[in-house]
Motif scaffolding. Structure first.
Motif, PDB file in Angstrom:
ATOM      1  N   LEU A  69       0.834  -1.203   0.000  1.00 39.04           N
ATOM      2  CA  LEU A  69       0.000   0.000   0.000  1.00 39.04           C
ATOM      3  C   LEU A  69       0.871   1.256   0.000  1.00 39.04           C
ATOM      4  CD1 LEU A  69      -2.706   1.430   0.054  1.00 39.04           C
ATOM      5  CD2 LEU A  69      -2.835   0.935   2.521  1.00 39.04           C
ATOM      6  N   CYS A  70       1.969   1.238   0.742  1.00 40.35           N
ATOM      7  CA  CYS A  70       2.916   2.358   0.680  1.00 40.35           C
ATOM      8  C   CYS A  70       3.405   2.549  -0.751  1.00 40.35           C
ATOM      9  CB  CYS A  70       4.116   2.098   1.591  1.00 40.35           C
ATOM     10  SG  CYS A  70       3.783   2.103   3.353  1.00 40.35           S
ATOM     11  N   GLY A  71       3.717   1.445  -1.429  1.00 45.50           N
ATOM     12  CA  GLY A  71       4.173   1.509  -2.810  1.00 45.50           C
ATOM     13  C   GLY A  71       3.121   2.106  -3.738  1.00 45.50           C
ATOM     14  N   ILE A  72       1.875   1.749  -3.530  1.00 47.62           N
ATOM     15  CA  ILE A  72       0.786   2.340  -4.328  1.00 47.62           C
ATOM     16  C   ILE A  72       0.751   3.845  -4.108  1.00 47.62           C
ATOM     17  CG2 ILE A  72      -1.737   2.488  -4.507  1.00 47.62           C
ATOM     18  CD1 ILE A  72      -1.737  -0.608  -4.061  1.00 47.62           C
ATOM     19  N   ASN A  73       0.926   4.275  -2.865  1.00 46.50           N
ATOM     20  CA  ASN A  73       0.926   5.707  -2.570  1.00 46.50           C
ATOM     21  C   ASN A  73       2.153   6.406  -3.149  1.00 46.50           C
ATOM     22  OD1 ASN A  73      -1.595   5.691  -1.327  1.00 46.50           O
ATOM     23  ND2 ASN A  73      -0.729   5.136   0.655  1.00 46.50           N
ATOM     24  N   VAL A  74       3.285   5.705  -3.222  1.00 50.50           N
ATOM     25  CA  VAL A  74       4.466   6.247  -3.903  1.00 50.50           C
ATOM     26  C   VAL A  74       4.145   6.476  -5.383  1.00 50.50           C
ATOM     27  CG1 VAL A  74       6.784   5.630  -4.759  1.00 50.50           C
ATOM     28  CG2 VAL A  74       6.247   5.377  -2.329  1.00 50.50           C
ATOM     29  N   ILE A  75       3.511   5.499  -6.015  1.00 49.87           N
ATOM     30  CA  ILE A  75       3.171   5.631  -7.435  1.00 49.87           C
ATOM     31  C   ILE A  75       2.186   6.772  -7.653  1.00 49.87           C
ATOM     32  CG2 ILE A  75       2.135   4.479  -9.438  1.00 49.87           C
ATOM     33  CD1 ILE A  75       3.290   1.822  -8.298  1.00 49.87           C
ATOM     34  N   ALA A  76       1.262   6.979  -6.728  1.00 48.08           N
ATOM     35  CA  ALA A  76       0.326   8.109  -6.844  1.00 48.08           C
ATOM     36  C   ALA A  76       1.077   9.445  -6.826  1.00 48.08           C
ATOM     37  CB  ALA A  76      -0.710   8.060  -5.719  1.00 48.08           C
ATOM     38  N   GLN A  77       2.074   9.565  -5.949  1.00 46.52           N
ATOM     39  CA  GLN A  77       2.893  10.782  -5.917  1.00 46.52           C
ATOM     40  C   GLN A  77       3.697  10.912  -7.204  1.00 46.52           C
ATOM     41  OE1 GLN A  77       2.669  13.160  -3.800  1.00 46.52           O
ATOM     42  NE2 GLN A  77       1.741  12.216  -2.002  1.00 46.52           N
ATOM     43  N   LEU A  78       4.237   9.803  -7.680  1.00 45.88           N
ATOM     44  CA  LEU A  78       5.025   9.794  -8.897  1.00 45.88           C
ATOM     45  C   LEU A  78       4.185  10.240 -10.090  1.00 45.88           C
ATOM     46  CD1 LEU A  78       7.639   9.133 -10.378  1.00 45.88           C
ATOM     47  CD2 LEU A  78       6.929   6.725 -10.392  1.00 45.88           C
TER      48      LEU A  78
END
Length: 154
Positions: A69-78
């Protein structure tokens, strides 16, 4: 719709809106072709998912889901940093993962694989990256994991 957006859809991943900072920092900074993404927690709709400590109140499997889920949020920022076009990503350069864990917990790398595996699933070979996975006695808001990233873009 770009290739990465299609891939996200194939994986059943709907990116959330990029989270706003909870303190005095910005969610990402671009320096040349590098984007530095501030640490992202396991947040869903503004609420903490997977609060707690690995080795105490959370299982390894819950930790892996938290890191994903942290990774999904990283991709959203990206996606925001790329002006909405994730096809601009040339490479996920590095992830740094923090695990809220007891002193005797030893599976930090397995936990952060939740985010690492996601990057490879989404970006293919461009998602392979250098990484650190470290323990922490606590994390902000009581979250169990936090992931930050450095990404090369066009």
């Amino acid at each position: 719709m770009g290739q990465i957006d299609i891939r996200l859809k194939e994986l059943g991943i709907e990116l959330p809106a990029a989270a706003k900072p909870i303190a005095n920092y910005v969610p990402w900074v671009r320096a040349g072709n590098l984007v530095f993404i501030s640490g992202q927690g396991p947040i869903t709709d503004g609420q903490v998912s997977y609060p707690g400590t690995l080795g105490k109140s959370l299982s390894l499997e819950e930790g892996i889901r938290s890191a994903r889920l942290c990774g999904i949020n990283v991709i959203a920022q990206l996606k925001e940093a790329c002006g909405g076009d994730l096809d601009r990503v040339r490479r996920i350069v590095k992830l740094v993962g923090f695990v809220n864990a007891t002193a005797d917990f030893k599976d930090h790398p397995k936990v952060i694989n939740g985010a690492s595996d996601l990057m490879v699933d989404v970006f293919g070979d461009k998602g392979r990256h250098a990484r650190s996975a470290v323990a922490s006695p606590s994390l902000p808001l009581g979250i169990s994991t936090e992931v930050e990233a450095i990404v090369e873009i066009d």
